[in-house]
Write an enzyme that holds these catalytic residues in place. Sequence first.
Site, PDB file in Angstrom:
ATOM      1  N   TYR A  45       0.801  -1.227   0.000  1.00 39.54           N
ATOM      2  CA  TYR A  45       0.000   0.000   0.000  1.00 39.54           C
ATOM      3  C   TYR A  45       0.833   1.276   0.000  1.00 39.54           C
ATOM      4  O   TYR A  45       0.315   2.333   0.325  1.00 39.54           O
ATOM      5  CB  TYR A  45      -0.918   0.010   1.227  1.00 39.54           C
ATOM      6  CG  TYR A  45      -1.824  -1.182   1.303  1.00 39.54           C
ATOM      7  CD1 TYR A  45      -2.864  -1.356   0.403  1.00 39.54           C
ATOM      8  CD2 TYR A  45      -1.626  -2.160   2.275  1.00 39.54           C
ATOM      9  CE1 TYR A  45      -3.693  -2.461   0.474  1.00 39.54           C
ATOM     10  CE2 TYR A  45      -2.455  -3.268   2.356  1.00 39.54           C
ATOM     11  CZ  TYR A  45      -3.491  -3.407   1.451  1.00 39.54           C
ATOM     12  OH  TYR A  45      -4.308  -4.507   1.527  1.00 39.54           O
ATOM     13  N   SER A 114      -4.116  -6.685   7.300  1.00 43.46           N
ATOM     14  CA  SER A 114      -4.681  -7.288   6.105  1.00 43.46           C
ATOM     15  C   SER A 114      -3.582  -7.985   5.296  1.00 43.46           C
ATOM     16  O   SER A 114      -2.899  -8.854   5.824  1.00 43.46           O
ATOM     17  CB  SER A 114      -5.429  -6.234   5.286  1.00 43.46           C
ATOM     18  OG  SER A 114      -6.258  -6.811   4.311  1.00 43.46           O
ATOM     19  N   TYR A 115      -3.403  -7.625   4.018  1.00 36.55           N
ATOM     20  CA  TYR A 115      -2.313  -8.208   3.232  1.00 36.55           C
ATOM     21  C   TYR A 115      -1.004  -8.084   4.004  1.00 36.55           C
ATOM     22  O   TYR A 115      -0.152  -8.980   3.987  1.00 36.55           O
ATOM     23  CB  TYR A 115      -2.212  -7.488   1.891  1.00 36.55           C
ATOM     24  CG  TYR A 115      -1.276  -8.127   0.879  1.00 36.55           C
ATOM     25  CD1 TYR A 115      -1.784  -8.787  -0.241  1.00 36.55           C
ATOM     26  CD2 TYR A 115       0.110  -8.069   1.012  1.00 36.55           C
ATOM     27  CE1 TYR A 115      -0.937  -9.366  -1.185  1.00 36.55           C
ATOM     28  CE2 TYR A 115       0.964  -8.642   0.084  1.00 36.55           C
ATOM     29  CZ  TYR A 115       0.437  -9.291  -1.014  1.00 36.55           C
ATOM     30  OH  TYR A 115       1.273  -9.873  -1.947  1.00 36.55           O
ATOM     31  N   ASP A 238     -14.978  -8.292  10.978  1.00 35.40           N
ATOM     32  CA  ASP A 238     -13.858  -8.274  10.032  1.00 35.40           C
ATOM     33  C   ASP A 238     -14.022  -9.425   9.050  1.00 35.40           C
ATOM     34  O   ASP A 238     -14.330 -10.560   9.439  1.00 35.40           O
ATOM     35  CB  ASP A 238     -12.549  -8.405  10.808  1.00 35.40           C
ATOM     36  CG  ASP A 238     -11.323  -8.533   9.912  1.00 35.40           C
ATOM     37  OD1 ASP A 238     -11.417  -8.166   8.716  1.00 35.40           O
ATOM     38  OD2 ASP A 238     -10.283  -8.986  10.417  1.00 35.40           O
ATOM     39  N   HIS A 273     -13.196  -4.614   9.178  1.00 32.20           N
ATOM     40  CA  HIS A 273     -11.834  -4.748   8.675  1.00 32.20           C
ATOM     41  C   HIS A 273     -11.091  -3.415   8.712  1.00 32.20           C
ATOM     42  O   HIS A 273      -9.903  -3.373   9.039  1.00 32.20           O
ATOM     43  CB  HIS A 273     -11.877  -5.277   7.238  1.00 32.20           C
ATOM     44  CG  HIS A 273     -10.546  -5.666   6.690  1.00 32.20           C
ATOM     45  ND1 HIS A 273      -9.892  -6.818   7.062  1.00 32.20           N
ATOM     46  CD2 HIS A 273      -9.743  -5.058   5.772  1.00 32.20           C
ATOM     47  CE1 HIS A 273      -8.739  -6.904   6.419  1.00 32.20           C
ATOM     48  NE2 HIS A 273      -8.624  -5.864   5.627  1.00 32.20           N
TER      49      HIS A 273
END
Length: 556
Positions: A45, A114-115, A238, A273
């Site tokens: 990101y 997340s990722y 989430d 999330h």
Amino acid sequence: MNTEQPLRIQLDVKVRMRDGVELSAGVYRPLGPGPFPTLLIRTIYNNKQDRYVDWTRQFVESGYAVVMQDCRGRYDSDGPWEPYVHEAEDGYDTQQWIGDQSWCDGNIGTFGISYVGFTQTLPAPLRSPYTKALVPIASQQDNYGHIYVDGALHLHVAMAFHIWVGRGLQTESRNLMNEMELYSRLPLISALDDIADVPWYRDIVRHNSYDDFWRRYGLRDKYQEVETPAYFITGWYDALVHESFKQFNGWRSQARSAEARRVTRLMVGPWLHGTIGSSERIGDVDFGPQAEVDIVGEHIRWYDRRLRGIENGIDDEPPVRIFVMGENVWRSEAEWPLARTEYTDYYIHGNSGANSGYGDGVLSKDQPGDGPSDRYDYDPTNPVPTMGGPIMHAVYGGGQDRRPVEHRDDVLVYTSEPLEGDLEVTGPVTMTLYASSTAPDTDFTATLVDVHPDGRAINICEGLRRARFRDSIEEPMLIEPGRAYQYEIDLWETSNVFKMGHRLRVEVSSSNFPRFDRNLNTGHQPGIDADIQVAGQTVYHDSLRPSHITLPVIPR
């Protein structure tokens, strides 16, 4: 980076991977001689993302060096980006590089959401000797369980990732798009062809069963190789809450080191999330200011113990910290699921008229007799819309009033009498459903709802089972039209107190769109064509086929 205290900054530091590809990193260090315990984030990101820059400032102020690296093929890093594929080896190589730097004291921690949580756990089985503490937030065990849920494509997740994240579309471009029109396109495999070249999206549509495409990375069979303790953080709403529980239990029961098994932790709040740690109102529920948690502060407590050896008491606390919705309080527990759980079955009943909230559907502990079944038609061109639940999009997600959905005739609604006392449900929730279909493949959904005295029907947890995957995610098998099957629907985990005077409710239907892709009921390979047929669904609740929801009730 804005900071009140001076620090050393090195930008675009090149870190060479084993295959010669160079990844770009920013290195942020406190002033002073060092060396320092060092924190690593590997992100897709942009390593200058505002949230993580702010976290880095706080970490540096607490005496930690921080490395913020762009993943392979992202922003300033070289090489092609293949989502997830290189993160294990690249993560390990980066950890080894950091450990060899003069400004690192040989102790590394990791962070990210997340990722970026997955970039922490994927290298863990490789066991860098320098890495001593992970904090994966909203992460996953593997991508099949994230992209596919019991065989159904997690459509919103798959499309959002490839459109907004994978191609880096700016907000202005996104605002010009009609997202619902994109979700509705058929066939799914070509739905994004005129938006961007996204080969990985087409690959995941093709690979709808758990095969070698998914086995090539992930943690499903690798927990026994893990030695580094982890602090998992997620939210009840989430999209990755179920995956986080898999990881936590995998770490606690199978990790290679006794320390990882003993001290690995889990925190679950009432969050989406994108609202981890926040008291922000989501959907139609306000959990109050107590929902807010100092997430950076939790990281520092964990790092101080793991990387600096500071006896701050965190290892003496119970390993599970959960927010109990309904009462809106935090509570610590010794294990998950809770040892004191009393699994209790609530059976659905009806007189062939449970269609919609105006029907005759009843939910009770009484086992059914020989009453008639309920029936509805599932039309993929008019799916039940997503309204609340564990989904990444704040518009759809969280706890929402589902009365608009309960007006539909293709939603069966079963409601209990008002509760005579508080009922706590904390743990994994499952639905055993006996049903038949006129189609060779279809879906069945179940939603647990908290009905308030004022009529609000707030979703607590939900699940979906794709018929062809009823027995196996590796070897799908179509169903025989007209034959009754037993379906186990996993509604994931939750913690909620249904207050006295509230009612329990279960909804049964066949779609939840756009959270999941629509089953087109044809039996064809999902996602490849646009053929559609209507399915006639029958739900049984008699003495031989006692459909019921199993609630993890906690004695009070």
